[in-house]
Scaffold this motif. Structure first.
Motif, PDB file in Angstrom:
ATOM      1  N   ALA A 296      35.873  47.878  55.226  1.00  0.00           N
ATOM      2  CA  ALA A 296      37.184  47.223  55.246  1.00  0.00           C
ATOM      3  C   ALA A 296      38.047  47.654  54.070  1.00  0.00           C
ATOM      4  O   ALA A 296      39.260  47.865  54.211  1.00  0.00           O
ATOM      5  CB  ALA A 296      37.008  45.706  55.250  1.00  0.00           C
ATOM      6  N   THR A 297      37.425  47.806  52.911  1.00  0.00           N
ATOM      7  CA  THR A 297      38.177  48.230  51.730  1.00  0.00           C
ATOM      8  C   THR A 297      38.693  49.656  51.881  1.00  0.00           C
ATOM      9  O   THR A 297      39.826  49.970  51.495  1.00  0.00           O
ATOM     10  CB  THR A 297      37.294  48.122  50.477  1.00  0.00           C
ATOM     11  OG1 THR A 297      36.810  46.786  50.356  1.00  0.00           O
ATOM     12  CG2 THR A 297      38.089  48.483  49.232  1.00  0.00           C
ATOM     13  N   ALA A 298      37.869  50.533  52.439  1.00  0.00           N
ATOM     14  CA  ALA A 298      38.281  51.931  52.625  1.00  0.00           C
ATOM     15  C   ALA A 298      39.453  52.033  53.597  1.00  0.00           C
ATOM     16  O   ALA A 298      40.406  52.785  53.358  1.00  0.00           O
ATOM     17  CB  ALA A 298      37.105  52.755  53.130  1.00  0.00           C
TER      18      ALA A 298
ATOM     19  N   LEU B  79      40.111  53.739  41.239  1.00  0.00           N
ATOM     20  CA  LEU B  79      39.282  52.660  40.697  1.00  0.00           C
ATOM     21  C   LEU B  79      40.142  51.645  39.940  1.00  0.00           C
ATOM     22  O   LEU B  79      39.939  50.428  40.058  1.00  0.00           O
ATOM     23  CB  LEU B  79      38.224  53.244  39.766  1.00  0.00           C
ATOM     24  CG  LEU B  79      37.226  52.243  39.168  1.00  0.00           C
ATOM     25  CD1 LEU B  79      36.421  51.557  40.266  1.00  0.00           C
ATOM     26  CD2 LEU B  79      36.295  52.949  38.191  1.00  0.00           C
ATOM     27  N   ILE B  80      41.111  52.151  39.202  1.00  0.00           N
ATOM     28  CA  ILE B  80      42.034  51.257  38.477  1.00  0.00           C
ATOM     29  C   ILE B  80      42.821  50.405  39.461  1.00  0.00           C
ATOM     30  O   ILE B  80      43.009  49.199  39.264  1.00  0.00           O
ATOM     31  CB  ILE B  80      42.977  52.081  37.585  1.00  0.00           C
ATOM     32  CG1 ILE B  80      42.190  52.772  36.474  1.00  0.00           C
ATOM     33  CG2 ILE B  80      44.068  51.193  36.989  1.00  0.00           C
ATOM     34  CD1 ILE B  80      43.006  53.748  35.651  1.00  0.00           C
TER      35      ILE B  80
ATOM     36  N   SER C 160      36.317  43.657  48.430  1.00  0.00           N
ATOM     37  CA  SER C 160      35.306  44.658  48.099  1.00  0.00           C
ATOM     38  C   SER C 160      34.207  44.147  47.185  1.00  0.00           C
ATOM     39  O   SER C 160      33.087  44.678  47.198  1.00  0.00           O
ATOM     40  CB  SER C 160      35.970  45.875  47.447  1.00  0.00           C
ATOM     41  OG  SER C 160      36.583  45.508  46.220  1.00  0.00           O
ATOM     42  N   LEU C 161      34.500  43.125  46.387  1.00  0.00           N
ATOM     43  CA  LEU C 161      33.509  42.667  45.419  1.00  0.00           C
ATOM     44  C   LEU C 161      33.068  41.223  45.629  1.00  0.00           C
ATOM     45  O   LEU C 161      31.879  40.941  45.789  1.00  0.00           O
ATOM     46  CB  LEU C 161      34.065  42.830  44.000  1.00  0.00           C
ATOM     47  CG  LEU C 161      34.195  44.253  43.465  1.00  0.00           C
ATOM     48  CD1 LEU C 161      34.823  44.247  42.076  1.00  0.00           C
ATOM     49  CD2 LEU C 161      32.833  44.919  43.400  1.00  0.00           C
TER      50      LEU C 161
ATOM     51  N   ARG D 217      44.359  42.207  43.900  1.00  0.00           N
ATOM     52  CA  ARG D 217      43.519  41.023  44.060  1.00  0.00           C
ATOM     53  C   ARG D 217      42.883  40.960  45.436  1.00  0.00           C
ATOM     54  O   ARG D 217      41.716  40.591  45.578  1.00  0.00           O
ATOM     55  CB  ARG D 217      44.349  39.761  43.814  1.00  0.00           C
ATOM     56  CG  ARG D 217      44.788  39.579  42.374  1.00  0.00           C
ATOM     57  CD  ARG D 217      45.567  38.289  42.204  1.00  0.00           C
ATOM     58  NE  ARG D 217      46.013  38.121  40.815  1.00  0.00           N
ATOM     59  CZ  ARG D 217      46.735  37.080  40.402  1.00  0.00           C
ATOM     60  NH1 ARG D 217      47.087  36.128  41.269  1.00  0.00           N
ATOM     61  NH2 ARG D 217      47.094  36.999  39.141  1.00  0.00           N
ATOM     62  N   LEU D 218      43.652  41.315  46.484  1.00  0.00           N
ATOM     63  CA  LEU D 218      43.123  41.257  47.845  1.00  0.00           C
ATOM     64  C   LEU D 218      41.954  42.217  48.010  1.00  0.00           C
ATOM     65  O   LEU D 218      40.896  41.848  48.559  1.00  0.00           O
ATOM     66  CB  LEU D 218      44.226  41.592  48.858  1.00  0.00           C
ATOM     67  CG  LEU D 218      43.790  41.654  50.331  1.00  0.00           C
ATOM     68  CD1 LEU D 218      43.241  40.301  50.780  1.00  0.00           C
ATOM     69  CD2 LEU D 218      44.969  42.076  51.219  1.00  0.00           C
TER      70      LEU D 218
END
Length: 239
Positions: A64-66, A9-10, A22-23, A16-17
């Motif tokens: 995509a983030t995973a 999580l950190i 993801s957000l 940044r990418l």
């Protein structure tokens, strides 16, 4: 597992990418659909907006983030180091993916609540929750399978495109045209049955038992994705 998840999580908030993928992108796109809900409700329905929002977040924020996360951790040999600890393979993967899953779930919940406030709530909340969980499970499975074909975080920008754009396209197709024509084709495509279930949950007018049948194609994709992941996923970079 929890210590791995906390560390991951950190890393998400430091990268940044990943943070944008993801957000920021899912939230901005979803907020646009909610803001323009009258236009898109006339084009499809409120259920269509709920479905496209859910798949936008699931595709970008989760899938995509995973894939990017797993490819990055493999490339820097973090996966290999974790396997030398007491943690099990399942625990390692769960720890790495838990933050993105939780973030995606929070985003979906927040955006759908916003949609309900401005446009009216779903007809069946329980069915909507089932559809959301099934969708996220499918995208997690597809992420594990895709990660096996992805050599680096940069490569993930290419390998994730077919599924990311595909599920959003399928969701839009069904949301706008409905499922009365080419019914089985639409349901068998990844995301098709989940889109229809989400629309039924939000719009109402369809028996719950009939909607629950739509779980079968989605869970089938979960099984296919997990099977592919078990064969394709690698813990170390290719030599």
């Amino acid at each position: 597992m929890l210590s791995i998840a906390a560390s991951e999580l950190i890393q998400i908030f430091r990268n940044r990418l990943v943070l944008i993928t993801s957000l920021i992108i899912p939230v901005v796109v979803s907020a646009f659909f909610v803001r323009q809900h009258e236009t898109y409700a006339a084009l499809g329905s409120l259920g269509y907006i709920a479905a496209i929002v859910m798949f936008t977040i699931a595709a970008f924020g989760l899938y995509a983030t995973a894939v990017t996360t797993l490819a990055s951790r493999r490339q820097n040999l973090f996966l290999k180091r974790l396997r030398s600890t007491a943690a099990s393979d399942t625990g390692i993967l769960a720890g790495l993916l838990l933050p993105v899953v939780v973030l995606a779930l929070i985003q979906v919940t927040a955006i759908l609540i916003a949609l309900a406030v401005v446009a009216g709530g779903p007809a069946n909340i329980v069915l909507l929750v089932v559809a959301t969980i099934a969708t996220l499970a499918m995208m997690i499975g597809l992420a594990l399978a895709t990660a096996g074909l992805t050599n680096s975080p940069e490569h993930a920008q290419v390998t994730t495109l077919p599924v990311t754009l595909g599920v959003i396209a399928v969701s839009s197709w069904i949301g706008i045209t409905g499922a009365t024509d080419l019914t089985w084709l639409k349901r068998l495509l990844p995301g098709g049955a989940a889109t229809e279930m989400t629309m039924n949950a939000w719009n109402g007018g369809v028996a719950v038992t009939e909607s629950l049948y739509l779980l079968a194609p989605t869970l089938a994709w979960v099984a296919i994705a997990v099977t592919l992941a078990s064969r394709l996923f690698r813990w170390e970079p290719r030599r």
